[in-house]
Design a protein around this motif. Structure first.
Motif, PDB file in Angstrom:
ATOM      1  N   TYR A  29     -16.715   0.908 -11.630  1.00 17.91           N
ATOM      2  CA  TYR A  29     -18.068   0.363 -11.487  1.00 17.91           C
ATOM      3  C   TYR A  29     -18.132  -0.627 -10.334  1.00 17.91           C
ATOM      4  CZ  TYR A  29     -22.366  -2.132 -12.779  1.00 17.91           C
ATOM      5  OH  TYR A  29     -23.604  -2.714 -12.766  1.00 17.91           O
ATOM      6  N   PHE A  30     -17.118  -1.463 -10.234  1.00 12.12           N
ATOM      7  CA  PHE A  30     -17.066  -2.517  -9.204  1.00 12.12           C
ATOM      8  C   PHE A  30     -17.190  -1.931  -7.800  1.00 12.12           C
ATOM      9  CE2 PHE A  30     -14.452  -5.022  -6.229  1.00 12.12           C
ATOM     10  CZ  PHE A  30     -15.026  -6.278  -6.356  1.00 12.12           C
ATOM     11  N   PHE A  31     -16.514  -0.823  -7.554  1.00 12.38           N
ATOM     12  CA  PHE A  31     -16.499  -0.257  -6.206  1.00 12.38           C
ATOM     13  C   PHE A  31     -17.628   0.747  -5.951  1.00 12.38           C
ATOM     14  CE2 PHE A  31     -12.080  -1.759  -6.361  1.00 12.38           C
ATOM     15  CZ  PHE A  31     -12.028  -2.432  -5.150  1.00 12.38           C
ATOM     16  N   THR A  32     -18.503   0.941  -6.900  1.00  7.25           N
ATOM     17  CA  THR A  32     -19.600   1.896  -6.713  1.00  7.25           C
ATOM     18  C   THR A  32     -20.973   1.269  -6.913  1.00  7.25           C
ATOM     19  OG1 THR A  32     -19.382   2.601  -9.033  1.00  7.25           O
ATOM     20  CG2 THR A  32     -18.211   3.904  -7.364  1.00  7.25           C
ATOM     21  N   HIS A  33     -21.034  -0.027  -7.194  1.00  5.57           N
ATOM     22  CA  HIS A  33     -22.315  -0.703  -7.406  1.00  5.57           C
ATOM     23  C   HIS A  33     -22.408  -1.931  -6.497  1.00  5.57           C
ATOM     24  CE1 HIS A  33     -22.177   1.843 -10.958  1.00  5.57           C
ATOM     25  NE2 HIS A  33     -23.472   1.608 -11.132  1.00  5.57           N
ATOM     26  N   PHE A  34     -23.537  -2.050  -5.804  1.00  2.00           N
ATOM     27  CA  PHE A  34     -23.745  -3.126  -4.845  1.00  2.00           C
ATOM     28  C   PHE A  34     -25.116  -3.750  -5.096  1.00  2.00           C
ATOM     29  CE2 PHE A  34     -21.032   0.124  -3.098  1.00  2.00           C
ATOM     30  CZ  PHE A  34     -19.947  -0.595  -2.581  1.00  2.00           C
ATOM     31  N   THR A  35     -25.117  -5.048  -5.432  1.00  2.00           N
ATOM     32  CA  THR A  35     -26.385  -5.733  -5.700  1.00  2.00           C
ATOM     33  C   THR A  35     -26.499  -6.971  -4.806  1.00  2.00           C
ATOM     34  OG1 THR A  35     -25.342  -6.861  -7.592  1.00  2.00           O
ATOM     35  CG2 THR A  35     -26.566  -4.846  -8.047  1.00  2.00           C
TER      36      THR A  35
END
Length: 351
Positions: free
Chosen positions: A124-130
């Motif tokens: 999740y960390f490497f595929t989600h950008f907020t």
């Protein structure tokens, strides 16, 4: 920090850097409840942070600039670049992959009530950008922003140092009065708005680094500040009290003021450090080796420990004390263990 060409090591730079990094433990502990304006701070803790926030990271860029001058006097540019890449780039990549997802896991558990495991969160960390703060578990470099900025600034500044060698500018720099040095907060303030991401400004950090290199590493400038330590320190104390009062009442003290009081504090600390901290002790010898890996490791350990402590006690004072002392002890222990494992030494920033 390297030795000066005369062979005299600048112990006050070492000690100021080490003390500043250790200050991160109480500073980041007080920010355990920080969710960026959603009301979980208490005013007194906010105010304590406001006392040192204007200078405690900026001074590291100043000290880095001063150290760069002494390093380049001893080493060539090629060796300097190799050293920077080994010291900054390798830990930046390694810790972004291994440690930062670990700390955002606990942030996600606390703020988002995440119930999954580490492997699922790592994906999740490497595929989600907020917003890149990481409080929602999405991608961030967290406290490694300082390492990234220092790497960028070191590479950008190197051509300037060759085009404008220190020796060619030193005579002009030495003509500055202490008041003239104090006025350098104006370009620092203006550069604050250049490449500013979430309050972390590459422009301001670059200005601090350059001024550290050309101005504050100058022996005569430092001697002038030493002779004026009385009024510098007095003005710093008064200004800091004003900052605390303004922040306590209004939760804001303005960009111009924060850059002024931050720069004034840096000058007072450098003058005081030159007078009182320019000696080598057991503390100096140990933390010269330990402070950088401690910086890299401390925040992940603090976040994980804080997550469990806030569930074990409702007392904010108990939470702060246990998180601060516990994270320091566990971070030093982690450093001592990791230095025994050659394969991870470079990733952990251990020489």
């Amino acid at each position: 920090m390297e030795k000066h060409k005369e062979g005299v090591r600048k112990h006050y730079i070492d000690n100021l850097r080490n003390l500043t990094i250790l200050l991160l433990f109480p500073m980041h502990t007080l920010m355990l409840r920080n969710d960026f304006g959603q009301g979980t701070y208490i005013d007194i803790f906010n105010t304590l942070i406001a006392l040192v926030n204007p200078w405690f990271m900026p001074i590291l860029f100043v000290l880095a600039g001063m150290s760069a001058r002494y390093t380049l006097e001893k080493r060539g540019g090629k060796e300097f670049v190799i050293q920077r890449l080994n010291k900054l780039l390798i830990p930046l990549i390694g810790q972004t992959i291994l440690l930062v997802p670990f700390q955002t896991l606990y942030a996600r558990k606390f703020f988002e009530h995440y119930q999954g495991g580490l492997v699922e969160h790592w994906k999740y960390f490497f595929t989600h950008f907020t917003d890149f703060h990481g409080y929602d578990g999405a991608f961030t470099i967290g406290h490694l922003w300082f390492i990234l900025y220092l790497l960028i600034i070191s590479m950008l500044a190197l051509p300037i140092f060759y085009l404008k060698p220190y020796e060619k500018l030193s005579a002009s720099v030495e003509k500055l009065s202490v008041f003239g040095v104090l006025l350098l907060f104006l370009p620092i303030w203006m550069m604050y708005y250049v490449c500013n991401f979430c309050g972390y400004s590459i422009g301001k950090s670059f200005a601090l680094y350059i001024i550290g290199y050309y101005v504050l590493s100058n022996r005569l400038i430092l001697e002038k500040m030493e002779r004026n330590i009385g009024w510098l320190a007095g003005l710093c104390v008064v200004g800091t009290a004003v900052s605390a009062a303004m922040y306590y009442k209004f939760s804001y003290y303005g960009d111009l003021w924060v850059n002024f009081i931050g720069w004034l504090s840096i000058l007072a600390l450098l003058a005081g450090g030159k007078l009182f901290l320019n000696r080598e002790t057991g503390f100096t010898r140990y933390f010269n080796q330990a402070s950088y890996p401690i910086y890299l490791l401390h925040f992940s350990i603090l976040v994980a420990l804080g997550y469990y402590i806030v569930q074990m006690s409702d007392s904010l004072l108990v939470q702060v004390f246990c998180a601060c002392v516990g994270s320091f002890l566990f971070t030093v222990l982690a450093y001592e263990l990791l230095r025994l494992i050659p394969i991870v030494r470079k990733v952990a920033g251990i020489k």
